[in-house]
Motif scaffolding. Structure first.
Motif, PDB file in Angstrom:
ATOM      1  N   THR A  30      35.447   9.241  26.153  1.00  6.68           N
ATOM      2  CA  THR A  30      36.202   8.562  25.180  1.00  6.68           C
ATOM      3  C   THR A  30      35.642   8.292  23.873  1.00  6.68           C
ATOM      4  O   THR A  30      36.088   8.096  22.773  1.00  6.68           O
ATOM      5  CB  THR A  30      37.051   7.637  25.773  1.00  6.68           C
ATOM      6  N   GLY A  31      34.128   8.285  24.066  1.00  4.13           N
ATOM      7  CA  GLY A  31      33.322   7.565  23.030  1.00  4.13           C
ATOM      8  C   GLY A  31      33.263   5.979  22.991  1.00  4.13           C
ATOM      9  O   GLY A  31      32.936   5.499  22.090  1.00  4.13           O
ATOM     10  N   HIS A  32      33.879   5.262  23.925  1.00  5.52           N
ATOM     11  CA  HIS A  32      34.068   3.998  24.065  1.00  5.52           C
ATOM     12  C   HIS A  32      33.241   3.606  25.036  1.00  5.52           C
ATOM     13  O   HIS A  32      33.220   3.947  26.015  1.00  5.52           O
ATOM     14  CB  HIS A  32      35.643   3.686  24.157  1.00  5.52           C
ATOM     15  N   LYS A  33      32.611   2.204  24.730  1.00  6.87           N
ATOM     16  CA  LYS A  33      32.077   1.414  25.776  1.00  6.87           C
ATOM     17  C   LYS A  33      33.148   0.865  26.603  1.00  6.87           C
ATOM     18  O   LYS A  33      34.291   0.595  25.917  1.00  6.87           O
ATOM     19  CB  LYS A  33      31.178   0.409  25.106  1.00  6.87           C
ATOM     20  N   ILE A  34      32.904   0.395  27.790  1.00  4.88           N
ATOM     21  CA  ILE A  34      33.836  -0.361  28.687  1.00  4.88           C
ATOM     22  C   ILE A  34      33.261  -1.518  29.037  1.00  4.88           C
ATOM     23  O   ILE A  34      31.771  -1.605  29.340  1.00  4.88           O
ATOM     24  CB  ILE A  34      34.707   0.679  29.640  1.00  4.88           C
ATOM     25  N   GLN A  35      33.704  -2.271  29.758  1.00  5.26           N
ATOM     26  CA  GLN A  35      33.403  -3.546  30.540  1.00  5.26           C
ATOM     27  C   GLN A  35      34.140  -3.416  31.778  1.00  5.26           C
ATOM     28  O   GLN A  35      35.432  -3.455  31.850  1.00  5.26           O
ATOM     29  CB  GLN A  35      33.372  -5.001  29.776  1.00  5.26           C
ATOM     30  N   ILE A  36      33.273  -3.574  32.906  1.00  2.34           N
ATOM     31  CA  ILE A  36      33.790  -3.494  34.415  1.00  2.34           C
ATOM     32  C   ILE A  36      34.511  -4.838  34.525  1.00  2.34           C
ATOM     33  O   ILE A  36      33.512  -5.690  34.557  1.00  2.34           O
ATOM     34  CB  ILE A  36      32.655  -3.084  35.458  1.00  2.34           C
ATOM     35  N   ILE A  37      35.578  -5.117  34.955  1.00  2.00           N
ATOM     36  CA  ILE A  37      35.956  -6.323  35.515  1.00  2.00           C
ATOM     37  C   ILE A  37      35.849  -6.500  36.745  1.00  2.00           C
ATOM     38  O   ILE A  37      35.724  -7.524  37.252  1.00  2.00           O
ATOM     39  CB  ILE A  37      37.598  -6.309  35.071  1.00  2.00           C
ATOM     40  N   LYS A  38      36.454  -5.373  37.438  1.00  2.52           N
ATOM     41  CA  LYS A  38      36.258  -5.461  38.752  1.00  2.52           C
ATOM     42  C   LYS A  38      36.352  -4.162  39.570  1.00  2.52           C
ATOM     43  O   LYS A  38      37.196  -3.195  38.898  1.00  2.52           O
ATOM     44  CB  LYS A  38      37.184  -6.394  39.724  1.00  2.52           C
ATOM     45  N   ILE A  39      35.989  -3.920  40.942  1.00  7.93           N
ATOM     46  CA  ILE A  39      36.309  -2.897  41.498  1.00  7.93           C
ATOM     47  C   ILE A  39      37.818  -2.952  41.980  1.00  7.93           C
ATOM     48  O   ILE A  39      38.252  -3.877  42.649  1.00  7.93           O
ATOM     49  CB  ILE A  39      35.238  -2.582  42.566  1.00  7.93           C
ATOM     50  N   ILE A  40      38.374  -1.746  41.829  1.00 11.93           N
ATOM     51  CA  ILE A  40      39.970  -1.662  42.478  1.00 11.93           C
ATOM     52  C   ILE A  40      39.692  -1.262  44.004  1.00 11.93           C
ATOM     53  O   ILE A  40      40.300  -1.746  44.930  1.00 11.93           O
ATOM     54  CB  ILE A  40      40.780  -0.760  41.703  1.00 11.93           C
ATOM     55  N   GLY A  41      38.861  -0.118  44.401  1.00 14.53           N
ATOM     56  CA  GLY A  41      38.582   0.315  45.507  1.00 14.53           C
ATOM     57  C   GLY A  41      37.976   1.690  45.810  1.00 14.53           C
ATOM     58  O   GLY A  41      37.737   2.296  44.770  1.00 14.53           O
TER      59      GLY A  41
END
Length: 108
Positions: A30-41
């Motif tokens: 995507t070209g975007h940085k992300i921040q992990i909020i939480k694991i879904i599963g």
């Protein structure tokens, strides 16, 4: 691929954590940085593809809820990335086990 949708992600390289892999894949795709909020599963699926009937396929999906951050690069991947509503996702998401995890997260 063939009208199917796939979530952002990819394989985990040897010695790489799944969390590190999704951070890298997001930038590549995507070209975007992300921040992990939480694991879904985590969910797995085994199947035989009509395209490769002699090979068993195995996909392990580890899904994360993430926040989309700033764009820092142009995507390396050439597949079209787009936001879709849940109804469209439900009809076109290739991996059923990924949809299961999304539904669990959304309490659907």
């Amino acid at each position: 691929m063939d009208g199917n949708l796939f979530l952002v992600g990819g394989g985990v390289e040897e010695g790489e954590s799944p969390e590190c892999a999704i951070l890298i894949e997001s930038i590549e795709e995507t070209g975007h940085k992300i921040q992990i909020i939480k694991i879904i599963g985590k969910a797995e699926r085994h199947w035989v593809s009509p395209r490769y009937p002699r090979d068993s396929q195995h996909n392990i999906g580890i899904l994360y809820a993430c926040e989309l951050l700033e764009k820092i690069a142009e995507p390396v991947e050439k597949e079209t990335m787009r936001w879709v509503d849940f109804n469209y996702l439900e009809k076109h998401l290739f991996h059923e086990h990924h949809l299961y995890l999304v539904k669990q997260y959304l309490n659907i």
